[in-house]
Design an enzyme around this catalytic site. Structure first.
Site, PDB file in Angstrom:
ATOM      1  N   GLY A  44      -9.796   4.164   2.665  1.00  0.00           N
ATOM      2  CA  GLY A  44      -9.376   3.371   3.872  1.00  0.00           C
ATOM      3  C   GLY A  44      -8.398   1.990   3.390  1.00  0.00           C
ATOM      4  O   GLY A  44      -8.347   1.930   2.013  1.00  0.00           O
ATOM      5  N   TYR A  47      42.365  13.084 -11.910  1.00  0.00           N
ATOM      6  CA  TYR A  47      40.968  12.863 -12.165  1.00  0.00           C
ATOM      7  C   TYR A  47      41.159  11.776 -13.350  1.00  0.00           C
ATOM      8  O   TYR A  47      41.932  12.239 -14.423  1.00  0.00           O
ATOM      9  CB  TYR A  47      40.153  13.792 -12.840  1.00  0.00           C
ATOM     10  CG  TYR A  47      39.021  13.577 -13.632  1.00  0.00           C
ATOM     11  CD1 TYR A  47      38.060  12.815 -12.752  1.00  0.00           C
ATOM     12  CD2 TYR A  47      38.821  13.907 -15.051  1.00  0.00           C
ATOM     13  CE1 TYR A  47      36.867  12.449 -13.183  1.00  0.00           C
ATOM     14  CE2 TYR A  47      37.442  13.362 -15.557  1.00  0.00           C
ATOM     15  CZ  TYR A  47      36.542  12.765 -14.656  1.00  0.00           C
ATOM     16  OH  TYR A  47      35.381  12.271 -15.326  1.00  0.00           O
ATOM     17  N   LEU A  65       0.785  -1.244   0.137  1.00  0.00           N
ATOM     18  CA  LEU A  65      -0.146  -0.084  -0.134  1.00  0.00           C
ATOM     19  C   LEU A  65       0.732   1.177  -0.021  1.00  0.00           C
ATOM     20  O   LEU A  65       1.618   1.314   1.038  1.00  0.00           O
ATOM     21  CB  LEU A  65      -1.229   0.027   1.261  1.00  0.00           C
ATOM     22  CG  LEU A  65      -1.871  -1.111   1.472  1.00  0.00           C
ATOM     23  CD1 LEU A  65      -2.827  -0.974   2.561  1.00  0.00           C
ATOM     24  CD2 LEU A  65      -2.563  -1.340   0.067  1.00  0.00           C
ATOM     25  N   ARG A 101       2.528  14.879   6.773  1.00  0.00           N
ATOM     26  CA  ARG A 101       3.353  15.237   7.606  1.00  0.00           C
ATOM     27  C   ARG A 101       4.795  15.498   7.099  1.00  0.00           C
ATOM     28  O   ARG A 101       5.607  15.912   8.050  1.00  0.00           O
ATOM     29  CB  ARG A 101       3.393  14.313   8.960  1.00  0.00           C
ATOM     30  CG  ARG A 101       1.984  14.893   9.764  1.00  0.00           C
ATOM     31  CD  ARG A 101       1.806  14.143  11.056  1.00  0.00           C
ATOM     32  NE  ARG A 101       1.693  12.796  11.181  1.00  0.00           N
ATOM     33  CZ  ARG A 101       1.815  11.942  11.835  1.00  0.00           C
ATOM     34  NH1 ARG A 101       2.938  12.022  12.899  1.00  0.00           N
ATOM     35  NH2 ARG A 101       1.593  10.489  11.877  1.00  0.00           N
ATOM     36  N   GLY A 159       3.946   0.578   2.106  1.00  0.00           N
ATOM     37  CA  GLY A 159       5.285   1.089   1.392  1.00  0.00           C
ATOM     38  C   GLY A 159       5.795   2.301   2.540  1.00  0.00           C
ATOM     39  O   GLY A 159       6.955   2.417   2.079  1.00  0.00           O
ATOM     40  N   ASP A 160       5.321   2.505   3.572  1.00  0.00           N
ATOM     41  CA  ASP A 160       6.082   3.605   4.489  1.00  0.00           C
ATOM     42  C   ASP A 160       6.860   2.740   5.542  1.00  0.00           C
ATOM     43  O   ASP A 160       7.117   3.350   6.649  1.00  0.00           O
ATOM     44  CB  ASP A 160       5.269   4.612   4.889  1.00  0.00           C
ATOM     45  CG  ASP A 160       3.881   4.141   5.690  1.00  0.00           C
ATOM     46  OD1 ASP A 160       3.781   2.806   5.850  1.00  0.00           O
ATOM     47  OD2 ASP A 160       3.048   4.960   6.150  1.00  0.00           O
ATOM     48  N   ARG A 204      33.492   7.023  -8.085  1.00  0.00           N
ATOM     49  CA  ARG A 204      32.119   7.474  -8.772  1.00  0.00           C
ATOM     50  C   ARG A 204      31.568   6.365  -9.741  1.00  0.00           C
ATOM     51  O   ARG A 204      32.273   5.266 -10.098  1.00  0.00           O
ATOM     52  CB  ARG A 204      32.215   8.790  -9.726  1.00  0.00           C
ATOM     53  CG  ARG A 204      32.489  10.047  -8.876  1.00  0.00           C
ATOM     54  CD  ARG A 204      32.487  11.431  -9.685  1.00  0.00           C
ATOM     55  NE  ARG A 204      31.409  11.185 -10.693  1.00  0.00           N
ATOM     56  CZ  ARG A 204      31.568  12.112 -12.011  1.00  0.00           C
ATOM     57  NH1 ARG A 204      32.821  12.734 -12.111  1.00  0.00           N
ATOM     58  NH2 ARG A 204      30.500  12.209 -12.472  1.00  0.00           N
ATOM     59  N   SER A 258      53.972  13.378 -13.772  1.00  0.00           N
ATOM     60  CA  SER A 258      53.161  14.517 -12.885  1.00  0.00           C
ATOM     61  C   SER A 258      52.443  15.487 -13.801  1.00  0.00           C
ATOM     62  O   SER A 258      53.221  15.924 -14.741  1.00  0.00           O
ATOM     63  CB  SER A 258      53.871  15.139 -11.809  1.00  0.00           C
ATOM     64  OG  SER A 258      54.455  14.080 -10.730  1.00  0.00           O
TER      65      SER A 258
HETATM   66  C1  UD1 Z   1      -3.540   1.238  10.175  1.00  0.00           C
HETATM   67  C2  UD1 Z   1      -4.305   0.194  10.859  1.00  0.00           C
HETATM   68  C3  UD1 Z   1      -3.990   0.092  12.357  1.00  0.00           C
HETATM   69  C4  UD1 Z   1      -2.518  -0.091  12.516  1.00  0.00           C
HETATM   70  C5  UD1 Z   1      -1.590   0.943  11.867  1.00  0.00           C
HETATM   71  C6  UD1 Z   1      -0.111   0.720  11.859  1.00  0.00           C
HETATM   72  C7  UD1 Z   1      -6.357   0.128   9.349  1.00  0.00           C
HETATM   73  C8  UD1 Z   1      -7.651   0.519   9.411  1.00  0.00           C
HETATM   74  N1  UD1 Z   1      -5.575   0.456  10.374  1.00  0.00           N
HETATM   75  O1  UD1 Z   1      -3.791   2.480  10.756  1.00  0.00           O
HETATM   76  O2  UD1 Z   1      -4.724  -1.091  12.858  1.00  0.00           O
HETATM   77  O3  UD1 Z   1      -2.128  -0.204  14.039  1.00  0.00           O
HETATM   78  O4  UD1 Z   1      -2.037   0.869  10.637  1.00  0.00           O
HETATM   79  O5  UD1 Z   1       0.554   1.658  11.312  1.00  0.00           O
HETATM   80  O6  UD1 Z   1      -5.941  -0.591   8.591  1.00  0.00           O
HETATM   81  N2  UD1 Z   1      -3.347   3.497   2.811  1.00  0.00           N
HETATM   82  C9  UD1 Z   1      -3.878   3.556   1.292  1.00  0.00           C
HETATM   83  N3  UD1 Z   1      -5.075   3.792   0.842  1.00  0.00           N
HETATM   84  C10 UD1 Z   1      -5.975   4.271   2.015  1.00  0.00           C
HETATM   85  C11 UD1 Z   1      -5.516   4.233   3.174  1.00  0.00           C
HETATM   86  C12 UD1 Z   1      -4.256   3.927   3.599  1.00  0.00           C
HETATM   87  O7  UD1 Z   1      -2.855   3.321   0.383  1.00  0.00           O
HETATM   88  O8  UD1 Z   1      -7.060   4.612   1.511  1.00  0.00           O
HETATM   89  C13 UD1 Z   1      -1.853   3.315   3.075  1.00  0.00           C
HETATM   90  C14 UD1 Z   1      -1.245   4.375   3.600  1.00  0.00           C
HETATM   91  O9  UD1 Z   1      -0.505   5.161   2.781  1.00  0.00           O
HETATM   92  C15 UD1 Z   1      -0.234   3.612   4.641  1.00  0.00           C
HETATM   93  C16 UD1 Z   1      -0.993   2.634   5.108  1.00  0.00           C
HETATM   94  O10 UD1 Z   1      -1.983   2.347   4.063  1.00  0.00           O
HETATM   95  O11 UD1 Z   1       0.829   3.402   4.196  1.00  0.00           O
HETATM   96  C17 UD1 Z   1      -1.771   2.614   6.310  1.00  0.00           C
HETATM   97  O12 UD1 Z   1      -2.739   3.797   6.441  1.00  0.00           O
HETATM   98  P1  UD1 Z   1      -2.955   4.686   7.611  1.00  0.00           P
HETATM   99  O13 UD1 Z   1      -3.829   5.900   7.087  1.00  0.00           O
HETATM  100  O14 UD1 Z   1      -1.641   5.077   7.897  1.00  0.00           O
HETATM  101  O15 UD1 Z   1      -3.296   3.716   8.733  1.00  0.00           O
HETATM  102  P2  UD1 Z   1      -3.446   3.923  10.133  1.00  0.00           P
HETATM  103  O16 UD1 Z   1      -4.728   4.930  10.468  1.00  0.00           O
HETATM  104  O17 UD1 Z   1      -2.187   4.503  10.802  1.00  0.00           O
END
Ligand code: UD1
Ligand code: CA
Length: 447
Positions: free
Chosen positions: A80, A348, A8, A15, A104-105, A315, A387
């Protein structure tokens, strides 16, 4: 059982306060997304789907640069995590096997952890990766009954009793492909966030008489990146893990905290890395080399017994064969320096090859660029470059040849010859002293 991966990566990462999508910020020289893809690749996933946000071309490109076979799907509205996973439905329609969902994060999930989830999957329909949180904060909470997982409650929707639970959801989930998408079809958005929660599939599975369980890992593995501060903390964690691993593999780091690695740095046993060395991506160092202080290496290969630096810059495309010496203030790019050759001072060497046992004198420059095109310099074996020689490429110097100090070499030098290419020296009798006396007299008259 074959495994597929869904990553995802649709989040904007508000932020981070950045033009760049969050998952493209770099850790150890690779985008966060690549770290997630790497954990997936290491379990041998047969198919990988990356869910990108609206207009996620750059994210898609980074994913394909890493693995041209990834499927990229777009999540236009961000409704979601269940909605995000649902975007991969078509791409996996003909896939039979387990699906692992990663974020992905979240760059540090180990392949062993994913493997233990896949193992647990054989006895459970849904497997969730949990961790004991020091500060559970806003994580989803895992509600257990014995070793069965009953449901996951999001912080926003949790009762005070549920909020007291410290076992939290990492977000990593594993389920059979068919079961996963069946359950996702049943997920609604009647909750505090009005989102389709992936976490709801656990309760839905249990309602259907399927079993769910949690596998746990260290909290450090689940570290996600949401801000620049998180990114620097993740970089620090990656660096300290890489330093520890290098030392465990027999590399001496004299001052480990001052050595900076890339995610893919490979260093052989008994190599010594002195303080303040930076490795960019794509570096491999063989055994028994020495990388001296303040050197910067990127996209290069250093063979057994070679020494580099202090203050050297290698490099992309720099290839040092065994026992090569590259010394201070030397830059090498796209060049092969063959066995036992020396480039010790202030030079170089770019778009070139230097044959074995050749010696490149201080201040030598390969003039490889004419303002439009790049040209090659070829130096043979056992050559002595005097040189301050300028080698105006394209040019070659044959085996056993020499160039006189200060030469500007614009034509090929045949093997065994000596090339002298500078104005003849003239000595004017007594002029040095006469001129100096005159200047001193002029200064005295002024005062
Ligand atoms: C989510 C979990 C939570 C968990 C937490 C861990 C759900 C409902 N909740 O919460 O239980 O403890 O991660 O970090 O799953 N993303 C999408 N599309 C969307 C929503 C999210 O790609 O529509 C991706 C975000 O970019 C991210 C990940 O899904 O990488 C999680 O989304 P985020 O909104 O951070 O979820 P949390 O509320 O932190
Ligand atoms: Ca999050």
């Amino acid at each position: 059982m074959p495994t597929a991966l869904i990553v995802l990566a649709a989040g904007q990462g508000t932020r981070m306060n950045s033009e760049l999508p969050k998952v493209l910020h770099q850790l150890g020289g690779a985008p966060l997304l690549v770290h997630a893809l790497k954990s997936g690749a290491s379990i041998g996933a047969e198919r990988t789907v990356v869910v990108v946000g609206h207009g996620g071309e750059d994210v898609a490109k980074a994913a394909r640069d890493w693995d041209p076979d990834v499927h990229v799907v777009e999540q236009v509205d961000r409704n979601g995590t269940a909605h995000a996973v649902d975007q991969a439905r078509a791409a996996l329609a003909d896939f039979a096997g387990d699906v692992v969902v990663l974020y992905g994060d979240t760059p540090f999930i180990r392949s062993e952890t994913i493997e233990s989830m896949i193992d647990a999957r054989t006895k459970n329909a849904v497997v969730v990766l949990g961790f004991e949180a020091r500060d559970p904060a806003r994580y989803g909470r895992l509600v257990l009954s014995g070793d069965r997982l009953e449901k996951i409650v999001e912080f926003k929707d949790a009762t005070p009793e549920e909020r007291a639970i410290t076992l939290c959801n990492s977000g990593v989930i594993c389920a059979d492909r068919e079961v996963l998408f069946d359950l996702i079809s049943a997920v609604g958005n009647d909750n505090a966030a009005g989102e389709y929660y992936l976490t709801d599939i656990v309760g839905l599975a249990v309602d259907r008489g399927l079993s769910a369980t949690a596998v746990t890992c260290q909290e450090s593995e689940t570290m996600g990146v949401n801000s620049r501060a998180d990114l620097s903390a993740a970089e620090a964690a990656l660096q300290s893990a890489m330093r520890a691993e290098a030392m465990e593999c027999g590399v001496t780091l004299i001052a480990p905290d001052t050595v900076h690695f890339a995610h893919d740095t490979v260093i052989g046993r008994d190599t010594v890395v002195e303080p303040n060395v930076v490795f960019g991506t794509g570096v491999t160092i063989e055994s028994g080399a020495r990388i001296r202080s303040f050197s910067h290496l990127e996209g290069c290969h250093v063979s057994r017994g070679a020494t580099v630096g202090p203050f050297a810059r290698l490099r992309p495309g720099a290839e040092l064969a065994e026992d090569v010496h590259v010394g201070n203030f030397v830059e090498i790019k796209n060049a092969l320096i063959d066995e036992g050759a020396k480039v010790n001072h202030l030079s170089y060497i770019g778009d070139a090859s230097v044959g074995e046992k050749s010696n490149i004198g201080a201040g030598t420059i390969t003039c490889n660029y004419d303002g439009v095109f790049k040209h090659r310099t070829t130096i043979g074996k056992r050559v002595f470059i005097g040189s301050n020689t300028m080698l105006v490429a394209p040019v070659s110097v044959g085996d056993d040849a020499m160039t006189a100090s200060g030469a500007v070499i614009v034509r090929d030098v045949p093997a065994g010859d000596m090339a002298i290419a500078r104005a003849d020296q003239v000595n004017k009798t007594g002029l040095g002293k006469r001129l100096m006396d005159k200047l001193r007299a002029r200064k005295a008259a002024k005062n």
